[in-house]
Scaffold this active site. Structure first.
Site, PDB file in Angstrom:
ATOM      1  N   ASN A   9       0.854  -1.189   0.000  1.00  0.00           N
ATOM      2  CA  ASN A   9       0.000   0.000   0.000  1.00  0.00           C
ATOM      3  C   ASN A   9       0.892   1.241   0.000  1.00  0.00           C
ATOM      4  OD1 ASN A   9      -1.923   1.972   0.387  1.00  0.00           O
ATOM      5  ND2 ASN A   9      -2.340   1.435   2.523  1.00  0.00           N
ATOM      6  N   LYS A  11       0.061   4.261  -0.235  1.00  0.00           N
ATOM      7  CA  LYS A  11      -0.598   5.436   0.370  1.00  0.00           C
ATOM      8  C   LYS A  11      -0.380   6.653  -0.546  1.00  0.00           C
ATOM      9  CE  LYS A  11      -0.175   3.306   4.888  1.00  0.00           C
ATOM     10  NZ  LYS A  11       0.012   3.503   6.344  1.00  0.00           N
ATOM     11  N   HIS A  96      -9.478   1.050   5.427  1.00  0.00           N
ATOM     12  CA  HIS A  96      -8.179   1.231   6.080  1.00  0.00           C
ATOM     13  C   HIS A  96      -8.338   2.182   7.259  1.00  0.00           C
ATOM     14  CE1 HIS A  96      -3.992   2.466   6.677  1.00  0.00           C
ATOM     15  NE2 HIS A  96      -3.645   1.369   6.031  1.00  0.00           N
ATOM     16  N   GLU A  98      -6.706   4.601   8.275  1.00  0.00           N
ATOM     17  CA  GLU A  98      -6.528   6.020   7.963  1.00  0.00           C
ATOM     18  C   GLU A  98      -7.784   6.601   7.324  1.00  0.00           C
ATOM     19  OE1 GLU A  98      -1.744   5.339   7.425  1.00  0.00           O
ATOM     20  OE2 GLU A  98      -2.986   5.657   5.648  1.00  0.00           O
ATOM     21  N   GLU A 168      -5.136  -4.875  11.096  1.00  0.00           N
ATOM     22  CA  GLU A 168      -4.123  -3.836  11.245  1.00  0.00           C
ATOM     23  C   GLU A 168      -4.410  -3.057  12.527  1.00  0.00           C
ATOM     24  OE1 GLU A 168      -4.439  -1.023   7.991  1.00  0.00           O
ATOM     25  OE2 GLU A 168      -6.405  -0.468   8.739  1.00  0.00           O
ATOM     26  N   GLY A 174       2.419   2.661  11.024  1.00  0.00           N
ATOM     27  CA  GLY A 174       3.320   3.794  10.841  1.00  0.00           C
ATOM     28  C   GLY A 174       4.043   4.233  12.088  1.00  0.00           C
ATOM     29  N   SER A 214       3.283  -1.807  10.610  1.00  0.00           N
ATOM     30  CA  SER A 214       4.736  -1.758  10.784  1.00  0.00           C
ATOM     31  C   SER A 214       5.414  -3.076  10.417  1.00  0.00           C
ATOM     32  CB  SER A 214       5.093  -1.338  12.211  1.00  0.00           C
ATOM     33  OG  SER A 214       4.674  -0.006  12.460  1.00  0.00           O
TER      34      SER A 214
END
Length: 257
Positions: A9, A11, A96, A98, A168, A174, A214
């Site tokens: 991904n 991003k 996701h 985010e 996740e 991150g 991560s």
């Protein structure tokens, strides 16, 4: 046999020309294999350049990072599933963390996106995960069950054959703070049990459940050695061709049954 799936991904990283350069370097590092599925999910603006750079015979597949639940209409700035399919996408990431936290996507929004992906022939990768506070207060299973219940609502056994779940933990994305293999394995087993309880054991047995949060070239092998983890949704480490190739190599060494 659950074929491991490794998804990169990107991003909001890499222009179209940077995407072409990545593919050129990456293809020199990765041997074609039927033992692992590999998906690149660049930003919308790089989908076409990545597709053309991969070429028609590449085993590496194209994925998108998001989609709108409608197929067309007055939705300025949005992308439909049929548009992604026309660009050559096979997979699409849905829900996701985010998207949930930065853009306020609700469980019901995620559900509509899963169904929209399936309706146009895309394979959704449904992301679920808990925050650090939710984990520390013992709410992990409840939160993930709620996300699964909404995201998979009213899907049939046939639908589930093309759905992948990505666990996740929000606190690991991150941050450089990955979950342990034991923590990830526990949640993966809980997800599989949820699917088995709502649908059939066969659906649960064949569904792929990925770990994301991560994942690096250094820790990927420890996750992928677990029989409960069927691959990885990779963020930062997929932006470097060498590190992403090493993660794929780790998956090649650990096929699942």
């Amino acid at each position: 046999m659950r074929t491991p799936l490794i998804v990169g991904n990107w991003k909001m990283n890499k222009t179209a020309s940077e995407g072409r350069a990545f593919v050129r370097d990456f293809q020199q590092l990765v041997e074609p294999s039927t033992d692992v599925e590999v998906v690149l999910a660049p930003p919308f603006t790089a989908l076409e350049s990545v597709r053309s750079s991969l070429g028609a015979t590449s085993r590496i597949m194209l994925g998108a990072q998001n989609l709108h639940w409608e197929q067309q209409g007055a939705f300025t700035g949005e992308i439909s599933g049929s548009m992604l399919l026309d660009l050559g996408c096979r997979y699409v990431i849905v829900g996701h963390s985010e998207r949930r936290t930065l853009f306020w996507e609700r469980n019901e929004d995620v559900q509509k996106k899963v169904r929209a992906a399936l309706a146009c022939g895309l394979r959704p990768i449904l992301c679920v995960g808990e925050s650090l506070t939710e984990r520390e207060t013992g709410q992990t299973e409840r939160i993930i069950d709620e996300q699964l219940s909404a995201g998979l609502d009213q899907l049939t056994d046939a639908n589930l054959k093309t759905v992948t779940i990505a666990y996740e933990p929000v606190w690991a994305i991150g941050t450089g703070r990955a979950a342990t293999t034991v923590q990830a394995g526990d949640v993966h087993r809980s997800i599989r049990a949820f699917v088995a309880n709502r649908w059939k054991d066969a659906a649960a047995a064949t569904m792929r459940i990925l770990y994301g949060g991560s994942v690096t070239a250094q820790n990927a092998a420890s996750f992928l050695e677990s029989p409960d983890i069927d691959g990885a949704l990779v963020g930062g480490a997929c932006l470097n061709p060498d590190s992403f190739a090493k993660i794929i190599a780790a998956a090649n060494r650990n096929p699942h049954s």
